[in-house]
Motif scaffolding. Structure first.
Motif, PDB file in Angstrom:
ATOM      1  N   CYS A  20       0.847  -1.194   0.000  1.00  0.00           N
ATOM      2  CA  CYS A  20       0.000   0.000   0.000  1.00  0.00           C
ATOM      3  C   CYS A  20       0.882   1.243   0.000  1.00  0.00           C
ATOM      4  CB  CYS A  20      -0.897  -0.009   1.231  1.00  0.00           C
ATOM      5  SG  CYS A  20      -1.915   1.451   1.386  1.00  0.00           S
ATOM      6  N   THR A  21       0.701   2.102  -0.991  1.00  0.00           N
ATOM      7  CA  THR A  21       1.498   3.326  -1.033  1.00  0.00           C
ATOM      8  C   THR A  21       0.728   4.528  -0.492  1.00  0.00           C
ATOM      9  OG1 THR A  21       0.813   3.805  -3.311  1.00  0.00           O
ATOM     10  CG2 THR A  21       2.835   2.519  -3.007  1.00  0.00           C
ATOM     11  N   MET A  22      -0.600   4.459  -0.518  1.00  0.00           N
ATOM     12  CA  MET A  22      -1.411   5.558  -0.013  1.00  0.00           C
ATOM     13  C   MET A  22      -2.856   5.098   0.138  1.00  0.00           C
ATOM     14  SD  MET A  22      -1.898   9.399  -1.556  1.00  0.00           S
ATOM     15  CE  MET A  22      -3.341   9.118  -2.562  1.00  0.00           C
ATOM     16  N   VAL A  23      -3.558   5.707   1.082  1.00  0.00           N
ATOM     17  CA  VAL A  23      -4.987   5.461   1.251  1.00  0.00           C
ATOM     18  C   VAL A  23      -5.674   6.812   1.247  1.00  0.00           C
ATOM     19  CG1 VAL A  23      -6.793   4.527   2.733  1.00  0.00           C
ATOM     20  CG2 VAL A  23      -4.587   3.374   2.615  1.00  0.00           C
ATOM     21  N   SER A  24      -6.688   6.954   0.425  1.00  0.00           N
ATOM     22  CA  SER A  24      -7.436   8.204   0.347  1.00  0.00           C
ATOM     23  C   SER A  24      -8.085   8.502   1.693  1.00  0.00           C
ATOM     24  CB  SER A  24      -8.513   8.111  -0.724  1.00  0.00           C
ATOM     25  OG  SER A  24      -9.359   9.236  -0.685  1.00  0.00           O
ATOM     26  N   PRO A  25      -8.067   9.751   2.140  1.00  0.00           N
ATOM     27  CA  PRO A  25      -8.697  10.098   3.417  1.00  0.00           C
ATOM     28  C   PRO A  25     -10.228  10.123   3.361  1.00  0.00           C
ATOM     29  CG  PRO A  25      -7.786  12.057   2.389  1.00  0.00           C
ATOM     30  CD  PRO A  25      -7.379  10.885   1.536  1.00  0.00           C
ATOM     31  N   ASP A  26     -10.803  10.068   2.176  1.00  0.00           N
ATOM     32  CA  ASP A  26     -12.256  10.088   2.022  1.00  0.00           C
ATOM     33  C   ASP A  26     -12.816   8.677   2.223  1.00  0.00           C
ATOM     34  OD1 ASP A  26     -14.903  10.420   1.360  1.00  0.00           O
ATOM     35  OD2 ASP A  26     -14.530  11.091  -0.690  1.00  0.00           O
ATOM     36  N   PRO A  27     -13.536   8.419   3.310  1.00  0.00           N
ATOM     37  CA  PRO A  27     -14.026   7.062   3.603  1.00  0.00           C
ATOM     38  C   PRO A  27     -15.099   6.567   2.640  1.00  0.00           C
ATOM     39  CG  PRO A  27     -14.903   8.610   5.177  1.00  0.00           C
ATOM     40  CD  PRO A  27     -13.913   9.371   4.335  1.00  0.00           C
ATOM     41  N   LEU A  28     -15.690   7.445   1.859  1.00  0.00           N
ATOM     42  CA  LEU A  28     -16.738   7.039   0.934  1.00  0.00           C
ATOM     43  C   LEU A  28     -16.213   6.843  -0.493  1.00  0.00           C
ATOM     44  CD1 LEU A  28     -19.610   9.318   2.253  1.00  0.00           C
ATOM     45  CD2 LEU A  28     -19.099   6.942   2.838  1.00  0.00           C
ATOM     46  N   TYR A  29     -14.920   7.029  -0.705  1.00  0.00           N
ATOM     47  CA  TYR A  29     -14.309   6.846  -2.010  1.00  0.00           C
ATOM     48  C   TYR A  29     -14.331   5.367  -2.368  1.00  0.00           C
ATOM     49  CZ  TYR A  29     -11.067   8.040  -5.777  1.00  0.00           C
ATOM     50  OH  TYR A  29     -10.480   8.243  -7.001  1.00  0.00           O
ATOM     51  N   LYS A  30     -14.702   5.004  -3.582  1.00  0.00           N
ATOM     52  CA  LYS A  30     -14.890   3.593  -3.951  1.00  0.00           C
ATOM     53  C   LYS A  30     -13.579   2.823  -4.087  1.00  0.00           C
ATOM     54  CE  LYS A  30     -19.327   4.217  -6.119  1.00  0.00           C
ATOM     55  NZ  LYS A  30     -20.171   3.968  -7.262  1.00  0.00           N
ATOM     56  N   THR A  31     -12.510   3.464  -4.528  1.00  0.00           N
ATOM     57  CA  THR A  31     -11.210   2.786  -4.675  1.00  0.00           C
ATOM     58  C   THR A  31     -10.142   3.614  -3.961  1.00  0.00           C
ATOM     59  OG1 THR A  31     -10.895   3.861  -6.819  1.00  0.00           O
ATOM     60  CG2 THR A  31     -11.774   1.619  -6.844  1.00  0.00           C
ATOM     61  N   PRO A  32     -10.123   3.573  -2.640  1.00  0.00           N
ATOM     62  CA  PRO A  32      -9.249   4.457  -1.881  1.00  0.00           C
ATOM     63  C   PRO A  32      -7.795   4.002  -1.731  1.00  0.00           C
ATOM     64  CG  PRO A  32     -10.510   3.130  -0.378  1.00  0.00           C
ATOM     65  CD  PRO A  32     -10.974   2.783  -1.763  1.00  0.00           C
ATOM     66  N   VAL A  33      -7.498   2.755  -2.052  1.00  0.00           N
ATOM     67  CA  VAL A  33      -6.176   2.215  -1.761  1.00  0.00           C
ATOM     68  C   VAL A  33      -5.315   2.178  -3.025  1.00  0.00           C
ATOM     69  CG1 VAL A  33      -4.914   0.226  -0.849  1.00  0.00           C
ATOM     70  CG2 VAL A  33      -7.166   0.796   0.069  1.00  0.00           C
ATOM     71  N   TYR A  34      -4.113   2.727  -2.916  1.00  0.00           N
ATOM     72  CA  TYR A  34      -3.154   2.682  -4.014  1.00  0.00           C
ATOM     73  C   TYR A  34      -2.228   1.501  -3.739  1.00  0.00           C
ATOM     74  CZ  TYR A  34      -4.746   7.318  -5.336  1.00  0.00           C
ATOM     75  OH  TYR A  34      -5.500   8.370  -5.735  1.00  0.00           O
ATOM     76  N   CYS A  35      -2.301   0.468  -4.583  1.00  0.00           N
ATOM     77  CA  CYS A  35      -1.631  -0.803  -4.328  1.00  0.00           C
ATOM     78  C   CYS A  35      -0.668  -1.165  -5.455  1.00  0.00           C
ATOM     79  CB  CYS A  35      -2.685  -1.891  -4.180  1.00  0.00           C
ATOM     80  SG  CYS A  35      -2.010  -3.539  -3.962  1.00  0.00           S
ATOM     81  N   THR A  36       0.563  -1.547  -5.088  1.00  0.00           N
ATOM     82  CA  THR A  36       1.531  -1.972  -6.095  1.00  0.00           C
ATOM     83  C   THR A  36       1.468  -3.470  -6.356  1.00  0.00           C
ATOM     84  OG1 THR A  36       3.267  -2.187  -4.423  1.00  0.00           O
ATOM     85  CG2 THR A  36       3.138  -0.089  -5.603  1.00  0.00           C
ATOM     86  N   LYS A  37       0.892  -4.244  -5.454  1.00  0.00           N
ATOM     87  CA  LYS A  37       0.807  -5.692  -5.667  1.00  0.00           C
ATOM     88  C   LYS A  37      -0.087  -6.018  -6.854  1.00  0.00           C
ATOM     89  CE  LYS A  37      -0.214 -10.129  -3.608  1.00  0.00           C
ATOM     90  NZ  LYS A  37      -0.530 -10.869  -2.415  1.00  0.00           N
ATOM     91  N   TYR A  38      -1.244  -5.388  -6.919  1.00  0.00           N
ATOM     92  CA  TYR A  38      -2.179  -5.662  -8.003  1.00  0.00           C
ATOM     93  C   TYR A  38      -1.716  -5.074  -9.333  1.00  0.00           C
ATOM     94  CZ  TYR A  38      -5.586  -7.677  -4.840  1.00  0.00           C
ATOM     95  OH  TYR A  38      -6.218  -8.480  -3.948  1.00  0.00           O
ATOM     96  N   SER A  39      -0.882  -4.055  -9.294  1.00  0.00           N
ATOM     97  CA  SER A  39      -0.397  -3.469 -10.541  1.00  0.00           C
ATOM     98  C   SER A  39       0.753  -4.281 -11.124  1.00  0.00           C
ATOM     99  CB  SER A  39       0.055  -2.022 -10.325  1.00  0.00           C
ATOM    100  OG  SER A  39       1.263  -1.980  -9.588  1.00  0.00           O
ATOM    101  N   GLY A  40       1.513  -4.973 -10.253  1.00  0.00           N
ATOM    102  CA  GLY A  40       2.648  -5.750 -10.718  1.00  0.00           C
ATOM    103  C   GLY A  40       3.864  -4.912 -11.055  1.00  0.00           C
ATOM    104  N   SER A  41       3.843  -3.647 -10.682  1.00  0.00           N
ATOM    105  CA  SER A  41       4.981  -2.766 -10.927  1.00  0.00           C
ATOM    106  C   SER A  41       5.097  -1.766  -9.787  1.00  0.00           C
ATOM    107  CB  SER A  41       4.801  -2.028 -12.257  1.00  0.00           C
ATOM    108  OG  SER A  41       3.769  -1.062 -12.142  1.00  0.00           O
TER     109      SER A  41
END
Length: 67
Positions: A20-41
């Motif tokens: 996890c590189t960042m999590v959006s502070p907005d709790p109602l945001y649909k895709t709040p997590v920035y993830c490098t595992k799922y991107s593969g890069s």
């Protein structure tokens, strides 16, 4: 209000994940997590909290206690 509190707790849990590189502070945001595992890069993609909970990598990170 209850859903917002649950989202904040979950976002705090997954933010400890090493992918996890960042999590959006907005709790109602649909895709709040920035993830490098799922991107593969090193460029993260945005995923929802359900994807993080399913992945479970956040559980492998030692829990930090703020005392």
């Amino acid at each position: 209000m209850e859903r917002e509190a649950e989202s904040l707790i979950t976002a705090e849990m997954v933010s400890d994940c090493s992918y996890c590189t960042m999590v959006s502070p907005d709790p109602l945001y649909k895709t709040p997590v920035y993830c490098t595992k799922y991107s593969g890069s090193c460029q993260p993609i945005q995923v929802n909290l359900a994807a993080c909970l399913t992945c479970g990598e956040y559980k492998k990170t030692p829990i930090r206690l703020n005392l």
